[in-house]
Design a protein around this motif. Structure first.
Motif, PDB file in Angstrom:
ATOM      1  N   ALA A  70       0.817  -1.223   0.000  1.00 47.82           N
ATOM      2  CA  ALA A  70       0.000   0.000   0.000  1.00 47.82           C
ATOM      3  C   ALA A  70       0.850   1.271   0.000  1.00 47.82           C
ATOM      4  CB  ALA A  70      -0.921  -0.002   1.217  1.00 47.82           C
ATOM      5  N   GLY A  71       2.155   1.119   0.169  1.00 51.05           N
ATOM      6  CA  GLY A  71       3.030   2.283   0.206  1.00 51.05           C
ATOM      7  C   GLY A  71       2.964   3.051   1.518  1.00 51.05           C
ATOM      8  N   THR A  72       2.502   2.385   2.573  1.00 52.14           N
ATOM      9  CA  THR A  72       2.432   3.039   3.880  1.00 52.14           C
ATOM     10  C   THR A  72       3.622   2.603   4.737  1.00 52.14           C
ATOM     11  OG1 THR A  72       1.027   1.287   4.778  1.00 52.14           O
ATOM     12  CG2 THR A  72      -0.098   3.181   3.815  1.00 52.14           C
ATOM     13  N   PRO A  73       4.000   3.426   5.712  1.00 55.19           N
ATOM     14  CA  PRO A  73       5.151   3.074   6.554  1.00 55.19           C
ATOM     15  C   PRO A  73       4.905   1.771   7.327  1.00 55.19           C
ATOM     16  CG  PRO A  73       4.552   5.380   6.864  1.00 55.19           C
ATOM     17  CD  PRO A  73       3.459   4.752   6.054  1.00 55.19           C
ATOM     18  N   VAL A  74       5.917   0.932   7.374  1.00 52.75           N
ATOM     19  CA  VAL A  74       5.820  -0.333   8.101  1.00 52.75           C
ATOM     20  C   VAL A  74       5.577  -0.073   9.587  1.00 52.75           C
ATOM     21  CG1 VAL A  74       7.107  -2.424   8.748  1.00 52.75           C
ATOM     22  CG2 VAL A  74       7.147  -1.618   6.393  1.00 52.75           C
ATOM     23  N   THR A  75       6.087   1.044  10.098  1.00 46.54           N
ATOM     24  CA  THR A  75       5.878   1.358  11.520  1.00 46.54           C
ATOM     25  C   THR A  75       4.403   1.562  11.855  1.00 46.54           C
ATOM     26  OG1 THR A  75       6.383   3.681  11.066  1.00 46.54           O
ATOM     27  CG2 THR A  75       8.169   2.322  11.990  1.00 46.54           C
ATOM     28  N   ASP A  76       3.565   1.770  10.845  1.00 47.82           N
ATOM     29  CA  ASP A  76       2.117   1.871  11.100  1.00 47.82           C
ATOM     30  C   ASP A  76       1.542   0.523  11.547  1.00 47.82           C
ATOM     31  OD1 ASP A  76       2.266   4.500  10.305  1.00 47.82           O
ATOM     32  OD2 ASP A  76       1.072   4.248   8.471  1.00 47.82           O
ATOM     33  N   VAL A  77       2.202  -0.580  11.161  1.00 50.12           N
ATOM     34  CA  VAL A  77       1.670  -1.914  11.481  1.00 50.12           C
ATOM     35  C   VAL A  77       2.613  -2.745  12.340  1.00 50.12           C
ATOM     36  CG1 VAL A  77       0.220  -1.994   9.408  1.00 50.12           C
ATOM     37  CG2 VAL A  77       2.553  -2.948   9.330  1.00 50.12           C
ATOM     38  N   PHE A  78       3.847  -2.278  12.518  1.00 54.11           N
ATOM     39  CA  PHE A  78       4.848  -3.017  13.293  1.00 54.11           C
ATOM     40  C   PHE A  78       5.621  -1.992  14.114  1.00 54.11           C
ATOM     41  CE2 PHE A  78       8.618  -6.230  12.828  1.00 54.11           C
ATOM     42  CZ  PHE A  78       8.379  -6.715  14.100  1.00 54.11           C
ATOM     43  N   LYS A  79       5.419  -2.000  15.399  1.00 56.67           N
ATOM     44  CA  LYS A  79       5.963  -0.951  16.269  1.00 56.67           C
ATOM     45  C   LYS A  79       7.425  -1.139  16.648  1.00 56.67           C
ATOM     46  CE  LYS A  79       2.116   1.133  16.097  1.00 56.67           C
ATOM     47  NZ  LYS A  79       2.002   2.170  15.091  1.00 56.67           N
ATOM     48  N   HIS A  80       8.049  -2.246  16.226  1.00 65.40           N
ATOM     49  CA  HIS A  80       9.475  -2.447  16.499  1.00 65.40           C
ATOM     50  C   HIS A  80      10.236  -1.595  15.490  1.00 65.40           C
ATOM     51  CE1 HIS A  80      13.383  -4.229  16.981  1.00 65.40           C
ATOM     52  NE2 HIS A  80      12.941  -5.000  17.964  1.00 65.40           N
ATOM     53  N   LYS A  81      10.714  -0.437  15.931  1.00 64.37           N
ATOM     54  CA  LYS A  81      11.318   0.539  15.015  1.00 64.37           C
ATOM     55  C   LYS A  81      12.529  -0.017  14.261  1.00 64.37           C
ATOM     56  CE  LYS A  81       9.952   4.627  17.645  1.00 64.37           C
ATOM     57  NZ  LYS A  81       8.801   5.112  17.255  1.00 64.37           N
ATOM     58  N   GLY A  82      13.380  -0.776  14.932  1.00 62.34           N
ATOM     59  CA  GLY A  82      14.569  -1.331  14.278  1.00 62.34           C
ATOM     60  C   GLY A  82      14.211  -2.318  13.186  1.00 62.34           C
ATOM     61  N   LYS A  83      13.301  -3.240  13.502  1.00 59.89           N
ATOM     62  CA  LYS A  83      12.886  -4.225  12.504  1.00 59.89           C
ATOM     63  C   LYS A  83      12.122  -3.553  11.367  1.00 59.89           C
ATOM     64  CE  LYS A  83      12.763  -8.422  15.305  1.00 59.89           C
ATOM     65  NZ  LYS A  83      11.937  -9.589  15.692  1.00 59.89           N
ATOM     66  N   ALA A  84      11.267  -2.593  11.705  1.00 57.26           N
ATOM     67  CA  ALA A  84      10.492  -1.889  10.666  1.00 57.26           C
ATOM     68  C   ALA A  84      11.426  -1.160   9.703  1.00 57.26           C
ATOM     69  CB  ALA A  84       9.502  -0.919  11.305  1.00 57.26           C
ATOM     70  N   ALA A  85      12.451  -0.506  10.225  1.00 57.89           N
ATOM     71  CA  ALA A  85      13.407   0.202   9.367  1.00 57.89           C
ATOM     72  C   ALA A  85      14.171  -0.787   8.481  1.00 57.89           C
ATOM     73  CB  ALA A  85      14.376   1.017  10.219  1.00 57.89           C
ATOM     74  N   ALA A  86      14.543  -1.935   9.044  1.00 57.63           N
ATOM     75  CA  ALA A  86      15.255  -2.958   8.266  1.00 57.63           C
ATOM     76  C   ALA A  86      14.369  -3.477   7.137  1.00 57.63           C
ATOM     77  CB  ALA A  86      15.686  -4.099   9.178  1.00 57.63           C
ATOM     78  N   ILE A  87      13.112  -3.719   7.437  1.00 59.57           N
ATOM     79  CA  ILE A  87      12.158  -4.217   6.444  1.00 59.57           C
ATOM     80  C   ILE A  87      12.018  -3.212   5.301  1.00 59.57           C
ATOM     81  CG2 ILE A  87       9.685  -4.645   6.088  1.00 59.57           C
ATOM     82  CD1 ILE A  87       9.790  -5.994   8.947  1.00 59.57           C
ATOM     83  N   GLU A  88      11.866  -1.945   5.639  1.00 57.70           N
ATOM     84  CA  GLU A  88      11.722  -0.922   4.599  1.00 57.70           C
ATOM     85  C   GLU A  88      12.989  -0.800   3.758  1.00 57.70           C
ATOM     86  OE1 GLU A  88      10.350   2.542   6.728  1.00 57.70           O
ATOM     87  OE2 GLU A  88       8.261   1.856   6.622  1.00 57.70           O
TER      88      GLU A  88
END
Length: 194
Positions: A70-88
């Protein structure tokens, strides 16, 4: 139990039933990632799975993939900031990462590339490599306990059994992990459930 025999391994596989058969079929047929999306999705799944139960990780993975689509930030659905940044980061660089992976001429180089990915560590690199078809064992807590009982590495344990039962070392790893996770083998004591 000090030394897992081929006969014991076959009994463990039988005790796992349909799940064991599915694990073997899956592991024996894994191929390297064909597309950049395949590469990124496997890496993202391993990141989500790190330190989590598989059932929880699957739900988080599905939410992350939906956010990326959907092009939305992963942090909107996954609150682990480190993992979310890695995923993106992996998703954004997936084309180049796949090219780099395919340029690796040996499994050792593939492992070096994978451990350099964000949030992929010295143990999870083996998980990701196995999901890409590399014939390695992941020295997680269960496999390491079993290997220590035999005074060897997880890789050596799985290679020995693989030779004895006619499977890949990575497949033996999956079966032993599943058996420990499901209580068929107690990795602390080495006992096999009746």
């Amino acid at each position: 139990m000090k030394h897992i025999t081929a006969e014991q391994f076959r009994a463990v596989l039988a005790a796992l039933g349909e799940q064991g058969a599915e694990d073997v079929a899956w592991s024996e047929s894994i191929a390297p990632p064909a597309t950049a999306e395949d590469f990124a999705q496997e890496a993202i799944f391993v990141i989500c799975n790190s330190g989590m139960k598989n059932t929880i990780a699957k739900m988080i993975f599905d939410r992350c993939m939906s956010a990326l689509a959907a092009g939305t930030p992963v942090t909107d659905v996954f609150k682990h900031k480190g993992k979310a940044a890695a995923i993106e980061a992996i998703w954004a660089d997936r084309d180049v990462l796949l090219s780099m992976y395919h340029a690796c001429s040996t499994d050792a180089l593939r492992l070096e590339l994978l451990v350099a990915l964000p949030w992929i560590g010295n143990i999870t690199k083996f998980h990701l490599a196995k999901n890409f078809g590399v014939n390695v064992a992941k020295p997680d807590v269960h496999l390491q306990r079993l290997a220590t009982r035999e005074d060897c590495t997880a890789q050596a344990l799985c290679e020995r059994l693989a030779t004895e039962v006619g499977l890949r070392a990575a497949t033996v790893d999956v079966v032993l992990w599943r058996a420990c996770a499901n209580g068929v083998i107690n990795s602390r004591t080495g006992e096999i459930a009746a």
